[in-house]
Design a protein around this motif. Sequence first.
Motif, mmCIF file in Angstrom:
data_model
loop_
_atom_site.group_PDB
_atom_site.id
_atom_site.type_symbol
_atom_site.label_atom_id
_atom_site.label_comp_id
_atom_site.label_asym_id
_atom_site.label_seq_id
_atom_site.Cartn_x
_atom_site.Cartn_y
_atom_site.Cartn_z
ATOM 1 N N VAL A 155 8.999 -3.808 8.442
ATOM 2 C CA VAL A 155 8.361 -2.742 8.095
ATOM 3 C C VAL A 155 6.853 -2.757 7.305
ATOM 4 C CG1 VAL A 155 8.430 -0.156 6.988
ATOM 5 C CG2 VAL A 155 11.184 -2.015 6.703
ATOM 6 N N GLN A 156 6.258 -1.999 9.183
ATOM 7 C CA GLN A 156 5.328 -1.358 8.531
ATOM 8 C C GLN A 156 4.595 -0.009 8.434
ATOM 9 O OE1 GLN A 156 2.873 -3.021 12.214
ATOM 10 N NE2 GLN A 156 1.470 -3.513 11.153
ATOM 11 N N ASP A 157 3.708 -0.108 7.880
ATOM 12 C CA ASP A 157 3.400 1.353 7.512
ATOM 13 C C ASP A 157 2.146 1.813 7.527
ATOM 14 O OD1 ASP A 157 2.201 1.569 4.429
ATOM 15 O OD2 ASP A 157 4.422 1.824 4.712
ATOM 16 N N THR A 158 1.794 3.053 7.828
ATOM 17 C CA THR A 158 0.186 2.858 7.591
ATOM 18 C C THR A 158 0.152 4.382 6.755
ATOM 19 O OG1 THR A 158 -0.416 5.307 9.293
ATOM 20 C CG2 THR A 158 -0.226 2.886 9.968
ATOM 21 N N GLY A 159 0.384 3.992 5.322
ATOM 22 C CA GLY A 159 0.308 4.702 3.845
ATOM 23 C C GLY A 159 -0.588 4.433 2.985
ATOM 24 N N ILE A 160 -0.533 4.854 1.359
ATOM 25 C CA ILE A 160 -1.482 4.916 1.025
ATOM 26 C C ILE A 160 -1.831 3.247 0.509
ATOM 27 C CG2 ILE A 160 -1.299 6.899 0.331
ATOM 28 C CD1 ILE A 160 0.955 5.410 -1.845
ATOM 29 N N GLY A 161 -0.735 2.243 0.288
ATOM 30 C CA GLY A 161 -1.312 0.721 0.125
ATOM 31 C C GLY A 161 -0.760 0.610 -0.800
ATOM 32 N N ILE A 162 -0.867 -0.724 -1.313
ATOM 33 C CA ILE A 162 -0.510 -1.127 -2.596
ATOM 34 C C ILE A 162 -2.304 -2.199 -3.190
ATOM 35 C CG2 ILE A 162 0.378 -2.593 -4.513
ATOM 36 C CD1 ILE A 162 2.649 -2.070 -2.275
ATOM 37 N N PRO A 163 -3.108 -1.265 -4.201
ATOM 38 C CA PRO A 163 -3.310 -2.817 -5.334
ATOM 39 C C PRO A 163 -3.235 -3.960 -5.342
ATOM 40 C CG PRO A 163 -3.208 -0.627 -6.454
ATOM 41 C CD PRO A 163 -2.410 -0.723 -5.573
ATOM 42 N N GLU A 164 -4.050 -4.650 -4.527
ATOM 43 C CA GLU A 164 -3.760 -6.352 -4.890
ATOM 44 C C GLU A 164 -3.697 -7.276 -6.314
ATOM 45 O OE1 GLU A 164 -3.261 -9.398 -3.135
ATOM 46 O OE2 GLU A 164 -4.281 -8.100 -2.516
ATOM 47 N N ASN A 165 -3.937 -6.357 -7.762
ATOM 48 C CA ASN A 165 -2.935 -6.776 -8.424
ATOM 49 C C ASN A 165 -2.018 -5.854 -8.837
ATOM 50 O OD1 ASN A 165 -3.785 -4.404 -8.976
ATOM 51 N ND2 ASN A 165 -4.172 -4.299 -11.415
ATOM 52 N N ARG A 166 -0.889 -5.480 -7.525
ATOM 53 C CA ARG A 166 -0.073 -4.352 -7.776
ATOM 54 C C ARG A 166 1.518 -5.076 -6.769
ATOM 55 N NH1 ARG A 166 0.706 -2.460 -12.718
ATOM 56 N NH2 ARG A 166 2.363 -1.169 -12.596
ATOM 57 N N LYS A 167 0.939 -6.254 -5.661
ATOM 58 C CA LYS A 167 1.383 -6.995 -5.049
ATOM 59 C C LYS A 167 2.925 -7.379 -5.809
ATOM 60 C CE LYS A 167 -2.051 -6.665 -1.682
ATOM 61 N NZ LYS A 167 -2.267 -7.548 -0.648
ATOM 62 N N LYS A 168 2.340 -8.825 -6.342
ATOM 63 C CA LYS A 168 4.247 -8.410 -7.019
ATOM 64 C C LYS A 168 5.083 -7.699 -8.274
ATOM 65 C CE LYS A 168 2.349 -13.635 -7.252
ATOM 66 N NZ LYS A 168 2.133 -14.836 -7.995
ATOM 67 N N ALA A 169 4.495 -6.853 -8.603
ATOM 68 C CA ALA A 169 5.090 -6.039 -9.829
ATOM 69 C C ALA A 169 5.866 -4.999 -9.153
ATOM 70 C CB ALA A 169 3.837 -5.145 -10.644
ATOM 71 N N VAL A 170 5.327 -4.926 -7.592
ATOM 72 C CA VAL A 170 6.536 -3.602 -7.254
ATOM 73 C C VAL A 170 7.915 -4.404 -6.961
ATOM 74 C CG1 VAL A 170 4.498 -2.203 -5.874
ATOM 75 C CG2 VAL A 170 5.561 -4.874 -4.372
ATOM 76 N N PHE A 171 8.171 -5.594 -7.045
ATOM 77 C CA PHE A 171 9.354 -5.685 -6.795
ATOM 78 C C PHE A 171 10.106 -6.160 -8.270
ATOM 79 C CE2 PHE A 171 7.745 -7.598 -3.100
ATOM 80 C CZ PHE A 171 8.236 -7.277 -1.841
ATOM 81 N N GLU A 172 9.481 -5.403 -9.518
ATOM 82 C CA GLU A 172 10.217 -6.355 -11.362
ATOM 83 C C GLU A 172 10.814 -4.442 -11.208
ATOM 84 O OE1 GLU A 172 10.257 -9.053 -12.016
ATOM 85 O OE2 GLU A 172 9.080 -9.658 -10.516
ATOM 86 N N ARG A 173 11.714 -4.153 -11.684
ATOM 87 C CA ARG A 173 12.330 -3.061 -12.420
ATOM 88 C C ARG A 173 11.429 -2.394 -13.152
ATOM 89 N NH1 ARG A 173 15.325 -6.737 -11.057
ATOM 90 N NH2 ARG A 173 17.951 -7.410 -11.691
ATOM 91 N N PHE A 174 11.310 -0.805 -12.703
ATOM 92 C CA PHE A 174 10.444 0.206 -13.978
ATOM 93 C C PHE A 174 9.516 0.285 -13.816
ATOM 94 C CE2 PHE A 174 13.530 -2.656 -16.932
ATOM 95 C CZ PHE A 174 14.968 -1.594 -16.544
ATOM 96 N N ILE A 175 8.944 -0.584 -12.534
ATOM 97 C CA ILE A 175 7.408 -0.568 -12.323
ATOM 98 C C ILE A 175 6.908 1.275 -11.601
ATOM 99 C CG2 ILE A 175 5.970 -1.251 -10.380
ATOM 100 C CD1 ILE A 175 6.212 -3.070 -12.789
#
Length: 808
Positions: free
Chosen positions: A592-612
Amino acid sequence: MNELDTNYKPFTPAKILKPFYVFTVCIMLIFIATLIYLFSTGPNKFIKYQVQEFENLLIQSKKDYIQTAVNGVVQDIEIKEKILLAKLEKENPSLLKNESVLDSIIKKEMYFHISNKKLINNGYVWVNEVLNYNGGDNYAIRLVHPNLKNTEGEYLSTNTKDIKGNKPYLTELNGVKKDGQLFFKYWFKKPNSNKIEQKLTYAKLYKKYNWIIATGVYLDDIEELTAAEISKSKSIIQNQYLVTISIIFISFILILITTNYFKKRISNTIFYYTKEVEERELLLKEFNSNLEQLVEERTDQLNESELRYAALFKKNQSVMLLLNPETGLIIDANQAAINFYGYTFKELTSMKISEINTLPVEETKSKIKDVLVNSSKHFYFKHKLANNTIKDVEVHVEKIIVEGEEQLYSIIYDLSELKKTKKELIKAKEKAEESDRLKSAFLANMSHEIRTPMNGILGFSELLKNPKLSGNLQQEYIKIIEKSGHRMLNIINNIIDISRIESGLMKVKLEDSNINKQVEYIYKFFSPEAEAKGIKLAINNQLPAAKSIINTDSEKVYAILTNLVKNAIKYTNKGTIVFGYTKKDNYLEFYVQDTGIGIPENRKKAVFERFIQADIADKMARQGAGLGLSISKAFVKILGGDIWVESEENVGSTFYFTLPYNNKTTKEKLVNTTPISNNVGTKTNGLKVLIAEDDEISETLLSIALKDISSEIIRVKNGIEAIKKVKNTPDIDLVLMDIQMPRMSGYEATLEIRKFNKNIKIIAQTAFGLSGDREKAINVGCNDYISKPINKNELLKLIQSLFKATVV
């Protein structure tokens, strides 16, 4: 020889045996005196002590039983309160605003619960409600007493006495006022008997309702048990004494026989060896004199040696060294030191301590002098091992004297593991604090996410009360309420999914799934929402229709794609969103590819964690509980794939996940979900419907939804009433059976109905909405299943399918 002849007294058998006889007689007299003492005083004292211990154990066991019973009731009340409060919050949230009514309902339910509480061995619990904590006569009201029902509701007086003049109610009141609980005894009539016996009672104050919860046991069985124990103990001790006397008597006879047998042999032996003994006695005297002098010399040496090795403890598990303080040379080392430093004993005892200690030589000598002055010291050093590893150590050094010389006795403790453990504890603490912070943020976000749609539902519901409201505004407000309701339902579904994943209850239902159709459905579903934001939504399917069918859990694939596309729309303000899949080797790679706001490098793994989501640093979190990506990750792992993200801030993100590609169907053996045979009906309207539902709002909603197709609607509140109504009204066409009802659940009621009526149509309705609920409903005899919140159109379609006719 003359001196020896003068002092010598010849040996005879009589002289040798006489002391033996005397010794034997003394032993027998001691045995006889002991037995007399034991028979006269021992048994009674022993039995008295044993019986006292037995009585104490009996009373303590009764105390433990009644205390456990009361505490179990208190814990049961607390659990029931929480369950009831959760139920009331769910079924009637408006009650939470009226605490007095809520407390009254809960208290009444707890009273009913305790009234039916039974203990083992026909035991029971009674409850007194305290009225006045400041003393007085009538201090409480009897609420529950299963054995004395006639006393329930009566006032209890602190002046009430038992037959011994005790005031049990006063004792009970003073005890719970002081400590909140107590044990006390009093005399009371036994159930089903005119006999009055002593009773041991445990009472505990449940402060929330000012209830004294108590139970007790009678102590009349202790005397009977202790009497039996006394009789048993006496019998055992008497038997032991008889056996002891028999053994002593037999031993005494054997001693006499043996003595007489060896008397002649001893006489002959003495005769042959007397002269030789006389000659050797002089030699022995001279030898003893020399031996005493040698022993004295050796004893001094041995004392010093024993002190040295006693201090070192060669086999001690602690690392130990013995040092020469003048040269710093290692004199001795135990096996633990050899193992720790990695040198052989020979290598270690040829080294100086400065070769191990990383301090400069002069500083090491200074430390040694410090110990000599102060007798003992402890230091923290770094020691080098044979493999050049540096270890942090704590060294305890003490000055000792060995063979008149000063030596240093050292015990070394390895601190490396301790420091490592300390670092791990610090990391664990930081991780726990981070987890706690994230959960707190999640709860705050969850509160916001729940209250926001609730604000829309309640707020616009209030606005709909305005009689002057135009039709257009009414429809607009209704759409807002529906949208808020769907948002609330989505949050609840996410929370349920997470709880099932965490508890390991999430199951996989494998079936042939058309991936192309799923992607196309997602596209059609989200296209209006994307267009409304001015975003172009596109799909890319790579496989032809015949090859796009794989064996997987279609519901979970749908949930993953839905979460990813929904997130893309949420965080994209303009541009395009493209999603689809490609086949790579033996798996499918979705994206799923978008042209949105993007994710900082240090948050890429964290986005899959609970409550993030609730903790995103730039506070860009949008609507949602922050669980969608976590749920997607769990589903992908369950299905045997992997998930990851590639992203650049202010450019866009691409989420990828993989699924195994397998055209061969390996369907899981599912629970038999074939509904009970549906005979083709002829009715198109005028159905006679029974609604089994304990919630008034849900029952009202169903009645309104079915009024156009029903000739009569019958209402019951629980499963027992539903069974009676079906049995007494054979022309009922349809039963809408709620699963969770008081007294008897919908599942149990359906099982009973199917015993005497196989043809009536039964639709299970529940607010649980969990995987497997439909199969369970079918297995107990329901024709079909619908989950709450119930949509009128879906319900009418379901009824239409059951009766095989168009329902107006």
